[in-house]
Design a protein around this motif. Structure first.
Motif, PDB file in Angstrom:
ATOM      1  N   GLY A 202       0.805  -1.215   0.025  1.00 30.87           N
ATOM      2  CA  GLY A 202       0.059   0.122   0.011  1.00 30.87           C
ATOM      3  C   GLY A 202       0.756   1.428  -0.026  1.00 30.87           C
ATOM      4  N   ALA A 203       2.181   1.143  -0.274  1.00 27.64           N
ATOM      5  CA  ALA A 203       3.106   2.299  -0.338  1.00 27.64           C
ATOM      6  C   ALA A 203       2.675   3.500  -1.471  1.00 27.64           C
ATOM      7  N   ARG A 204       2.875   4.432  -1.184  1.00 24.90           N
ATOM      8  CA  ARG A 204       2.654   5.587  -2.261  1.00 24.90           C
ATOM      9  C   ARG A 204       3.545   5.515  -3.216  1.00 24.90           C
ATOM     10  N   ASP A 205       3.242   6.283  -4.239  1.00 26.17           N
ATOM     11  CA  ASP A 205       4.393   6.289  -5.421  1.00 26.17           C
ATOM     12  C   ASP A 205       5.447   7.397  -4.709  1.00 26.17           C
ATOM     13  N   PRO A 206       6.610   7.224  -5.225  1.00 32.05           N
ATOM     14  CA  PRO A 206       7.595   8.065  -4.986  1.00 32.05           C
ATOM     15  C   PRO A 206       7.473   9.647  -5.132  1.00 32.05           C
ATOM     16  N   ARG A 207       6.522   9.794  -6.163  1.00 33.91           N
ATOM     17  CA  ARG A 207       6.511  11.429  -6.502  1.00 33.91           C
ATOM     18  C   ARG A 207       5.451  11.884  -5.578  1.00 33.91           C
ATOM     19  N   ASP A 208       4.474  11.072  -4.853  1.00 34.17           N
ATOM     20  CA  ASP A 208       3.577  11.554  -3.787  1.00 34.17           C
ATOM     21  C   ASP A 208       4.510  11.448  -2.668  1.00 34.17           C
ATOM     22  N   GLY A 209       5.175  10.793  -2.132  1.00 34.63           N
ATOM     23  CA  GLY A 209       6.098  11.080  -1.144  1.00 34.63           C
ATOM     24  C   GLY A 209       7.082  12.326  -1.330  1.00 34.63           C
ATOM     25  N   ALA A 210       7.448  12.630  -2.401  1.00 31.88           N
ATOM     26  CA  ALA A 210       8.291  13.975  -2.801  1.00 31.88           C
ATOM     27  C   ALA A 210       7.209  15.192  -2.503  1.00 31.88           C
ATOM     28  N   LEU A 211       6.055  14.927  -2.859  1.00 35.78           N
ATOM     29  CA  LEU A 211       4.970  16.245  -2.763  1.00 35.78           C
ATOM     30  C   LEU A 211       4.981  16.506  -1.363  1.00 35.78           C
ATOM     31  N   SER A 212       4.962  15.228  -0.576  1.00 37.86           N
ATOM     32  CA  SER A 212       4.866  15.503   0.821  1.00 37.86           C
ATOM     33  C   SER A 212       5.807  16.280   1.592  1.00 37.86           C
ATOM     34  N   ILE A 213       7.140  15.658   1.277  1.00 36.52           N
ATOM     35  CA  ILE A 213       8.365  16.594   1.980  1.00 36.52           C
ATOM     36  C   ILE A 213       8.520  17.966   1.422  1.00 36.52           C
TER      37      ILE A 213
END
Length: 237
Positions: A202-213
């Motif tokens: 269920g991990a998110r896409d790296p791009r979504d993680g990048a948007l978070s940071i």
């Protein structure tokens, strides 16, 4: 932030060769930032950033001299943003009793001291530009994350311990650098697919993680300096 326009703002991203760091560098470039991607594998990174306006620089977070070399190239304009992202993970089944301490020492060297070296190397560049420092933490090192926090399971202890220490380092840096007009943010990307099999969890896409940071500098809402957030929302330390 400096008075440069968004199109001329400069960002340094460590650990930009893959995963969240690569996605963050690409996102910033797409938004008009001049991005310096700090990597260990130059060939792979240059291929990844072949069609974008991203400069690739090689440095090892274990080596303060290599980081200082990259920082010196920034010159008098300094850096409007530094994203201290580079990190190593430990095995999910690693516990206090079973951990290979040589491996744990390596994780602490990269995740904690590597982040510390990054802050020291780029602090003057950030002060010259009155920029922002984003330090990538983790729910895995938090006492408040209900799924992966330090009270939820015994595994990945080296990573959890390192990120808990990174959170303290970030909070202390916020107090010190805040007096020098540098905003410091500790951020959590959320569970992100940076290794095989994680998407199935269920991990998110790296791009979504990048948007978070990157929410403190790219998001619409206000994120207070010195905070610990995921997707711009406060997390318990």
């Amino acid at each position: 932030m400096s008075e440069h326009t968004a199109r001329t703002r400069r960002a340094v991203v460590t650990g930009a060769g893959r995963g969240i760091g690569r996605a963050a560098a690409q996102l910033l470039s797409e938004r008009g930032w001049h991005v310096i991607a700090v990597v260990r594998d130059a060939a792979g990174a240059r291929e990844a950033f072949d069609r974008s306006a991203v400069e690739v620089r090689v440095a090892d977070l274990r080596d303060e001299t290599s980081l200082a070399t990259v920082a010196a190239e920034l010159g008098e304009d300094g850096a409007d943003l530094v994203v201290a992202n580079a990190a190593q993970f430990s095995p999910w089944d690693e516990t206090v009793l079973t951990a290979d301490l040589d491996g744990a020492r390596d994780i602490l060297d990269v995740n904690v001291l590597g982040t510390w070296r990054t802050i020291q190397a780029f602090s003057k560049a950030l002060m010259r530009a009155q920029g922002s420092l984003i330090i990538v933490g983790s729910g895995g090192g938090s006492h408040g994350d209900p799924d992966f926090g330090v009270t939820t399971n015994a595994g990945a202890v080296g990573y959890a311990a390192s990120k808990a220490a990174v959170h303290v380092l970030g909070r202390k840096a916020a107090l010190e650098l805040g007096e020098r007009d540098v905003a410091v943010y500790v951020v959590d990307p959320g569970l992100t697919a940076t290794a095989p099999g994680m998407a199935g969890m269920g991990a998110r896409d790296p791009r979504d993680g990048a948007l978070s940071i990157l929410r403190p500098v790219l998001g619409d809402g206000f994120v207070p300096a010195g905070s610990f957030t995921r997707d711009g929302r406060a997390l318990a330390w």
